[in-house]
Design a protein around this motif. Structure first.
Motif, PDB file in Angstrom:
ATOM      1  N   HIS A  91       0.830  -1.204   0.000  1.00 46.83           N
ATOM      2  CA  HIS A  91       0.000   0.000   0.000  1.00 46.83           C
ATOM      3  C   HIS A  91       0.864   1.254   0.000  1.00 46.83           C
ATOM      4  O   HIS A  91       0.618   2.206  -0.763  1.00 46.83           O
ATOM      5  CB  HIS A  91      -0.936  -0.015   1.210  1.00 46.83           C
ATOM      6  CG  HIS A  91      -1.994   1.046   1.183  1.00 46.83           C
ATOM      7  ND1 HIS A  91      -1.781   2.316   1.673  1.00 46.83           N
ATOM      8  CD2 HIS A  91      -3.275   1.036   0.711  1.00 46.83           C
ATOM      9  CE1 HIS A  91      -2.881   3.040   1.520  1.00 46.83           C
ATOM     10  NE2 HIS A  91      -3.806   2.289   0.936  1.00 46.83           N
ATOM     11  N   CYS A  92       1.874   1.270   0.854  1.00 52.00           N
ATOM     12  CA  CYS A  92       2.794   2.410   0.923  1.00 52.00           C
ATOM     13  C   CYS A  92       3.548   2.578  -0.394  1.00 52.00           C
ATOM     14  O   CYS A  92       3.747   3.691  -0.893  1.00 52.00           O
ATOM     15  CB  CYS A  92       3.763   2.231   2.091  1.00 52.00           C
ATOM     16  SG  CYS A  92       4.967   3.563   2.299  1.00 52.00           S
ATOM     17  N   PHE A  93       3.958   1.472  -0.978  1.00 51.65           N
ATOM     18  CA  PHE A  93       4.711   1.453  -2.227  1.00 51.65           C
ATOM     19  C   PHE A  93       3.880   2.037  -3.379  1.00 51.65           C
ATOM     20  O   PHE A  93       4.320   2.949  -4.091  1.00 51.65           O
ATOM     21  CB  PHE A  93       5.125   0.012  -2.511  1.00 51.65           C
ATOM     22  CG  PHE A  93       5.708  -0.246  -3.865  1.00 51.65           C
ATOM     23  CD1 PHE A  93       5.066  -1.073  -4.779  1.00 51.65           C
ATOM     24  CD2 PHE A  93       6.920   0.313  -4.229  1.00 51.65           C
ATOM     25  CE1 PHE A  93       5.598  -1.330  -6.015  1.00 51.65           C
ATOM     26  CE2 PHE A  93       7.477   0.063  -5.470  1.00 51.65           C
ATOM     27  CZ  PHE A  93       6.805  -0.760  -6.362  1.00 51.65           C
ATOM     28  N   PRO A 143      -7.222   3.924  -2.042  1.00 47.72           N
ATOM     29  CA  PRO A 143      -8.133   3.433  -0.989  1.00 47.72           C
ATOM     30  C   PRO A 143      -7.431   3.325   0.341  1.00 47.72           C
ATOM     31  O   PRO A 143      -6.202   3.380   0.429  1.00 47.72           O
ATOM     32  CB  PRO A 143      -8.547   2.061  -1.519  1.00 47.72           C
ATOM     33  CG  PRO A 143      -7.386   1.612  -2.340  1.00 47.72           C
ATOM     34  CD  PRO A 143      -6.818   2.850  -2.965  1.00 47.72           C
ATOM     35  N   ALA A 144      -8.230   3.160   1.379  1.00 50.05           N
ATOM     36  CA  ALA A 144      -7.652   2.936   2.703  1.00 50.05           C
ATOM     37  C   ALA A 144      -6.985   1.572   2.747  1.00 50.05           C
ATOM     38  O   ALA A 144      -7.327   0.662   1.977  1.00 50.05           O
ATOM     39  CB  ALA A 144      -8.728   3.037   3.765  1.00 50.05           C
ATOM     40  N   LEU A 145      -6.024   1.442   3.632  1.00 46.75           N
ATOM     41  CA  LEU A 145      -5.351   0.157   3.792  1.00 46.75           C
ATOM     42  C   LEU A 145      -6.348  -0.892   4.261  1.00 46.75           C
ATOM     43  O   LEU A 145      -7.056  -0.677   5.256  1.00 46.75           O
ATOM     44  CB  LEU A 145      -4.206   0.290   4.805  1.00 46.75           C
ATOM     45  CG  LEU A 145      -3.432  -0.984   5.131  1.00 46.75           C
ATOM     46  CD1 LEU A 145      -2.681  -1.473   3.901  1.00 46.75           C
ATOM     47  CD2 LEU A 145      -2.463  -0.734   6.282  1.00 46.75           C
ATOM     48  N   PRO A 146      -6.443  -2.033   3.568  1.00 54.45           N
ATOM     49  CA  PRO A 146      -7.386  -3.072   3.976  1.00 54.45           C
ATOM     50  C   PRO A 146      -7.140  -3.526   5.399  1.00 54.45           C
ATOM     51  O   PRO A 146      -5.984  -3.612   5.851  1.00 54.45           O
ATOM     52  CB  PRO A 146      -7.131  -4.201   2.968  1.00 54.45           C
ATOM     53  CG  PRO A 146      -6.518  -3.521   1.790  1.00 54.45           C
ATOM     54  CD  PRO A 146      -5.712  -2.397   2.342  1.00 54.45           C
ATOM     55  N   ALA A 147      -8.170  -3.803   6.090  1.00 55.06           N
ATOM     56  CA  ALA A 147      -8.046  -4.235   7.500  1.00 55.06           C
ATOM     57  C   ALA A 147      -7.435  -5.628   7.541  1.00 55.06           C
ATOM     58  O   ALA A 147      -7.667  -6.446   6.657  1.00 55.06           O
ATOM     59  CB  ALA A 147      -9.415  -4.247   8.155  1.00 55.06           C
TER      60      ALA A 147
END
Length: 506
Positions: free
Chosen positions: A481-483, A502-506
């Protein structure tokens, strides 16, 4: 050559070619090696031959860490060194277990003379520094001795026995304990086994030994084919020369002038007794050199986000200038070339007295953050290195001579994806196919960026799923996600404007 090996002898020396007069003088003594109470005739003759270039050093490779590393690790070192550095096929070499803690390799070649011996030593040292291999470079000195096959080791009472490269530890020890190998009858027998049988460097026709043993090394040996010619470092490193020009009148052209002509930053200056230097840069072009400057040392045009020299006083901040890479043996320039850094890459170099720096690529965000810590916060170099270490980069310890840092782990012990420095490959599509057929780990960090940039044109979701599938069980959502977010948010192109991160998946 053809006389029996003296009883109790365990080692042999390099090969010295004597004149008839020298041979006759040596032959006057009962022992041709040592005379009680007098100067050794052997050393006197060796010194003369070394000065005249009449010495041939059989090429041996050893590693004394057999009990610390598995046999295959050592074999991999040996194979890479012979194949890539010496240009000798490893399958032509003979492998031996020393009888104690070493694996030996006898290469079917000589190096001739002191200059070539020194080049061989430098090749081995550079190989160890760049790869982390543990070769015994003390072999490559004048009058160096090597253990003969078949002799019994004093410590273990095991013999030096020939082994095959694919053998594991149990098979090697079994061979050393169960096989009784007769020591060689003569030194000519050793040469025959190593050079003639394995190496294929033989004369077209077999001849009998000549009456004058000084006249040749071995009757079956093609000496010209058996001698390695190692190329000096200066020939291996070629950089274009950039001549000094006048400072441009147009300020728009100033950065281009400065990064070739401004005062260079040296990662090694004032290193004695001081901490390491740290430089965070963006590459702006290919390597060059300047006449009359640092003896023509290789330099790279860069933009310095931040840099602090070893003594802490020489700094650069948000300016264009050349980055100097180590001259002389030019270890850093060779690493730089192999890693294939290109225009636009963000790179960190951690240098010091060894002149063999830690060099690795980072993302733009990481470069800016590391540069901020380097020039804006207390602790400067330490703060920047701590930041990079927490990001998963191996920045080494003080005085480290590591060659390339990569993401491997963090201070918390969590494993991160290994992202080594750039390697030159084809286009993004070809890299994508390579990852799909050979695995994602075959791509460097910058190559993964290129693939991600290509996939993101089709949206976030397909790109996310592609990386998830490639990494499989080792997939780390937070890292990916950061990448990907960094690529989308940092890009100066409008082609990603359609992507909502999008938000980071839980």
């Amino acid at each position: 050559m053809f006389e029996p090996v003296p009883e109790g002898a365990h080692t042999a020396s390099p090969v010295y070619l004597l004149t008839p007069e020298e041979y006759d003088r040596q032959d006057e003594f009962e022992s041709g090696y040592e005379i009680s109470g007098k100067r050794s005739i052997g050393k006197e003759l060796q010194d003369t031959c070394e000065g005249d270039g009449r010495v041939f050093y059989p090429v041996h490779i050893e590693s004394d860490v057999y009990h610390e590393k598995d046999a295959q690790t050592l074999i991999d070192w040996f194979r890479e060194f012979t194949d890539d550095r010496l240009g000798v096929p490893f399958h032509n070499c003979s492998c031996y277990f020393s009888g104690n803690r070493s694996i030996h390799v006898h290469v079917p070649h000589f190096v001739h003379g002191e200059e070539q011996r020194e080049r061989l030593k430098k090749q081995a040292e550079a190989f160890c520094e760049e790869t982390g291999a543990k070769l015994d470079v003390s072999l490559y000195y004048r009058k160096g001795l090597f253990r003969l096959p078949g002799v019994t080791h004093e410590s273990s009472t095991l013999q030096k026995v020939q082994i095959e490269p694919e053998w594991e530890h149990d098979r090697i020890i079994s061979e050393a304990t169960s096989v009784c190998t007769e020591p060689p009858a003569s030194y000519a027998e050793v040469l025959r086994d190593v050079f003639v049988h394995r190496g294929g460097v033989t004369s077209p026709t077999a001849q009998s030994p000549k009456e004058e043993p000084h006249a040749e090394i071995h009757p079956h040996l093609d000496l010209d084919a058996a001698v390695l010619e190692l190329v000096p470092d200066e020939r291996e490193v070629e950089t274009p020369l950039i001549e000094q020009r006048e400072y441009p009148m147009n300020t728009f052209d100033a950065p281009g002038w400065l990064m070739y002509n401004a005062k260079e930053f040296s990662p090694y200056a004032y290193a004695s007794g001081n901490p390491r230097s740290v430089a965070v840069i963006q590459v702006k072009g290919g390597a060059f050199a300047r006449k009359g400057r640092r003896n023509g040392a290789p330099m790279v045009p860069v933009w310095f986000i931040g840099a602090i020299g070893c003594d802490g006083s020489f700094t650069k901040e948000t300016e264009h200038a050349p980055l100097q890479l180590s001259e002389g043996n030019r270890k850093d320039f060779e690493k730089w070339s192999r890693q294939g850094y290109q225009n636009g890459d963000y790179v960190v170099i951690v240098g010091g007295q060894s002149r063999s720096s830690i060099i690795f690529s980072v993302t733009r965000t990481e470069a800016l953050q590391a540069g901020y810590h380097l020039v804006r916060t207390e602790g400067s170099r330490k703060a920047a290195l701590n930041y990079l270490s927490n990001r998963g980069y191996d920045v080494g310890a003080s005085g480290s001579t590591s060659t390339t840092a990569s993401r491997s782990g963090t201070a918390t012990g969590k494993t991160k994806t290994i992202w080594p420095a750039r390697e030159n490959q084809g286009g993004a599509e070809a890299l994508q196919r390579k990852a799909e057929h050979e695995g994602i780990d075959t791509l460097s960090h910058n190559e993964r960026i290129r693939v991600a940039c290509r996939l993101l044109r089709y949206g976030w979701e397909p790109t996310w799923e592609w990386f998830k599938e490639r990494f499989g069980s080792s997939f780390k959502p937070e890292v990916t996600h950061c990448f990907l977010r960094g690529i989308v948010e940092e890009s100066s192109f409008e082609e990603y404007n359609h992507i909502d991160v999008p938000a980071l998946p839980a």
